[in-house]
Design a protein around this motif. Structure first.
Motif, mmCIF file in Angstrom:
data_model
loop_
_atom_site.group_PDB
_atom_site.id
_atom_site.type_symbol
_atom_site.label_atom_id
_atom_site.label_comp_id
_atom_site.label_asym_id
_atom_site.label_seq_id
_atom_site.Cartn_x
_atom_site.Cartn_y
_atom_site.Cartn_z
ATOM 1 N N VAL A 59 -8.034 6.570 2.391
ATOM 2 C CA VAL A 59 -8.043 5.866 3.667
ATOM 3 C C VAL A 59 -7.171 4.617 3.539
ATOM 4 O O VAL A 59 -7.295 3.867 2.569
ATOM 5 C CB VAL A 59 -9.479 5.473 4.068
ATOM 6 N N VAL A 60 -6.296 4.405 4.527
ATOM 7 C CA VAL A 60 -5.407 3.240 4.548
ATOM 8 C C VAL A 60 -5.873 2.279 5.641
ATOM 9 O O VAL A 60 -6.176 2.704 6.767
ATOM 10 C CB VAL A 60 -3.951 3.661 4.810
ATOM 11 N N LEU A 61 -5.932 1.003 5.310
ATOM 12 C CA LEU A 61 -6.267 -0.001 6.304
ATOM 13 C C LEU A 61 -5.474 -1.273 6.052
ATOM 14 O O LEU A 61 -5.033 -1.526 4.930
ATOM 15 C CB LEU A 61 -7.763 -0.308 6.325
ATOM 16 N N GLY A 62 -5.307 -2.057 7.118
ATOM 17 C CA GLY A 62 -4.595 -3.322 7.002
ATOM 18 C C GLY A 62 -5.493 -4.429 6.478
ATOM 19 O O GLY A 62 -6.712 -4.293 6.399
ATOM 20 N N ARG A 63 -4.883 -5.563 6.146
ATOM 21 C CA ARG A 63 -5.635 -6.659 5.536
ATOM 22 C C ARG A 63 -6.643 -7.266 6.503
ATOM 23 O O ARG A 63 -7.747 -7.636 6.106
ATOM 24 C CB ARG A 63 -4.662 -7.722 5.035
ATOM 25 N N ARG A 64 -6.300 -7.393 7.781
ATOM 26 C CA ARG A 64 -7.252 -7.971 8.723
ATOM 27 C C ARG A 64 -8.509 -7.111 8.818
ATOM 28 O O ARG A 64 -9.629 -7.638 8.844
ATOM 29 C CB ARG A 64 -6.612 -8.125 10.099
ATOM 30 N N THR A 113 1.052 -4.440 -2.103
ATOM 31 C CA THR A 113 1.722 -5.629 -1.574
ATOM 32 C C THR A 113 3.187 -5.378 -1.225
ATOM 33 O O THR A 113 3.900 -6.310 -0.873
ATOM 34 C CB THR A 113 1.643 -6.779 -2.595
ATOM 35 N N THR A 114 3.628 -4.132 -1.320
ATOM 36 C CA THR A 114 5.054 -3.823 -1.117
ATOM 37 C C THR A 114 5.315 -3.068 0.182
ATOM 38 O O THR A 114 6.374 -2.467 0.338
ATOM 39 C CB THR A 114 5.591 -3.017 -2.299
ATOM 40 N N GLY A 115 4.374 -3.093 1.113
ATOM 41 C CA GLY A 115 4.634 -2.526 2.425
ATOM 42 C C GLY A 115 3.826 -1.285 2.746
ATOM 43 O O GLY A 115 3.223 -0.644 1.875
ATOM 44 N N LEU A 116 3.844 -0.937 4.035
ATOM 45 C CA LEU A 116 3.037 0.167 4.540
ATOM 46 C C LEU A 116 3.467 1.518 3.971
ATOM 47 O O LEU A 116 2.623 2.353 3.630
ATOM 48 C CB LEU A 116 3.118 0.186 6.071
ATOM 49 N N ALA A 117 4.776 1.742 3.867
ATOM 50 C CA ALA A 117 5.247 3.029 3.352
ATOM 51 C C ALA A 117 4.741 3.261 1.928
ATOM 52 O O ALA A 117 4.318 4.375 1.583
ATOM 53 C CB ALA A 117 6.770 3.096 3.397
ATOM 54 N N ASP A 118 4.768 2.214 1.107
ATOM 55 C CA ASP A 118 4.268 2.344 -0.263
ATOM 56 C C ASP A 118 2.757 2.556 -0.282
ATOM 57 O O ASP A 118 2.231 3.292 -1.129
ATOM 58 C CB ASP A 118 4.627 1.103 -1.077
ATOM 59 N N ALA A 119 2.052 1.930 0.648
ATOM 60 C CA ALA A 119 0.602 2.124 0.732
ATOM 61 C C ALA A 119 0.278 3.560 1.107
ATOM 62 O O ALA A 119 -0.635 4.173 0.534
ATOM 63 C CB ALA A 119 -0.001 1.160 1.745
ATOM 64 N N VAL A 120 1.009 4.112 2.054
ATOM 65 C CA VAL A 120 0.788 5.502 2.447
ATOM 66 C C VAL A 120 1.118 6.440 1.291
ATOM 67 O O VAL A 120 0.405 7.423 1.044
ATOM 68 C CB VAL A 120 1.623 5.847 3.701
ATOM 69 N N ALA A 121 2.191 6.148 0.562
ATOM 70 C CA ALA A 121 2.547 6.974 -0.594
ATOM 71 C C ALA A 121 1.457 6.923 -1.657
ATOM 72 O O ALA A 121 1.101 7.956 -2.258
ATOM 73 C CB ALA A 121 3.886 6.518 -1.172
ATOM 74 N N ALA A 122 0.911 5.738 -1.901
ATOM 75 C CA ALA A 122 -0.164 5.605 -2.883
ATOM 76 C C ALA A 122 -1.405 6.366 -2.433
ATOM 77 O O ALA A 122 -2.075 7.037 -3.228
ATOM 78 C CB ALA A 122 -0.498 4.133 -3.101
ATOM 79 N N ALA A 123 -1.703 6.280 -1.144
ATOM 80 C CA ALA A 123 -2.859 7.000 -0.609
ATOM 81 C C ALA A 123 -2.639 8.508 -0.676
ATOM 82 O O ALA A 123 -3.574 9.274 -0.966
ATOM 83 C CB ALA A 123 -3.120 6.566 0.828
ATOM 84 N N ARG A 124 -1.424 8.961 -0.416
ATOM 85 C CA ARG A 124 -1.143 10.392 -0.511
ATOM 86 C C ARG A 124 -1.375 10.899 -1.940
ATOM 87 O O ARG A 124 -1.949 11.982 -2.142
ATOM 88 C CB ARG A 124 0.296 10.690 -0.074
ATOM 89 N N ALA A 125 -0.924 10.129 -2.913
ATOM 90 C CA ALA A 125 -1.137 10.528 -4.308
ATOM 91 C C ALA A 125 -2.627 10.636 -4.622
ATOM 92 O O ALA A 125 -3.071 11.571 -5.309
ATOM 93 C CB ALA A 125 -0.454 9.538 -5.245
#
Length: 230
Positions: A59-64, A113-125
């Motif tokens: 699951v991906v979520l923003g900091r707020r 901390t390197t952006g949304l695309a990297d967060a999605v990639a990490a979550a996909r893994a």
């Protein structure tokens, strides 16, 4: 196959929170009406919640949103993502910097901390690894907030947009759609749930605001629906 699914509740006038959201009121004034279905005892609502959380590999979520759910009035053992339904997935937070401390230490948190695309990639893994362990296809779910999902749509990171259309007009708040890139979608399914009227106070406040819907390009015609990219 692991999909990137943006899943969010939205008002009839296109808002994903009411006015004035913040750490002490994550959904803003009247925003609780958006999620009435998630706390319903209706069998159809329970099925939708159960099936959605069962497919969540990460699951991906923003900091707020993280600050809200990890705050003093946030999630606990009985409330939170998938509480009472399935084992908790991994959570990936998009943030400028990691928090100094985490209250919900029993959950699996990763801070990117390197952006949304990297967060999605990490979550996909993480979701693909969970899929291999479980022997089933699991998804990455973008749970919000609205700005995170909107940014993911603009960046072309979303495979499926799943909206839970709540029967409430909030008049103001956080819009999901703010203009910009046009996104042609293909409707994949529509599911009708029970009718959950908004609280009387919220309905009265909505009439007083005189708010108008933002520029949503395509009308939503069902309580719930999902669409995929062409």
């Amino acid at each position: 196959m692991t999909r990137i699914v943006a899943d969010i509740s939205i008002s009839l006038d296109g808002f994903v929170t009411g006015p004035g959201p913040g750490p002490d009121s994550g959904l803003g004034a009247g925003g609780e009406a958006l999620h009435t279905w998630a706390f319903s005892d209706d069998p159809e609502d329970r099925r939708i919640l159960r099936e959605g959380t069962a497919r969540s590999g990460a699951v991906v979520l923003g900091r707020r949103l993280f600050d809200v759910v990890d705050g003093p009035g946030g999630w606990d053992d009985t409330t939170g993502y998938g509480a009472g339904e399935v084992g908790r997935p991994a959570f990936v937070v998009v943030t400028a910097s990691p928090p100094e401390s985490v209250r919900l230490t029993g959950l699996d948190w990763t801070f990117v901390t390197t952006g949304l695309a990297d967060a999605v990639a990490a979550a996909r893994a993480r979701a693909e690894a969970a899929s291999a362990d479980r022997g089933a296809d699991l998804d990455v779910v973008l749970m919000g907030g609205g700005a995170t999902i909107g940014s993911a749509l603009e960046a072309g990171l979303v495979d499926v947009l799943s909206v839970h259309l709540a029967p409430v007009v909030l008049g103001a708040g956080t819009p999901l759609f703010t203009g910009g890139t046009r996104h042609p979608l293909v409707r994949r399914g529509v599911t009708g749930g029970t009718r959950h009227p908004a609280p009387a106070g919220a309905a009265r406040r909505d009439r007083d605001t005189g708010g108008h819907p933002p520029g949503v390009r395509r009308p939503l015609t069902a309580v719930r629906g999902s669409a995929g990219r062409r």
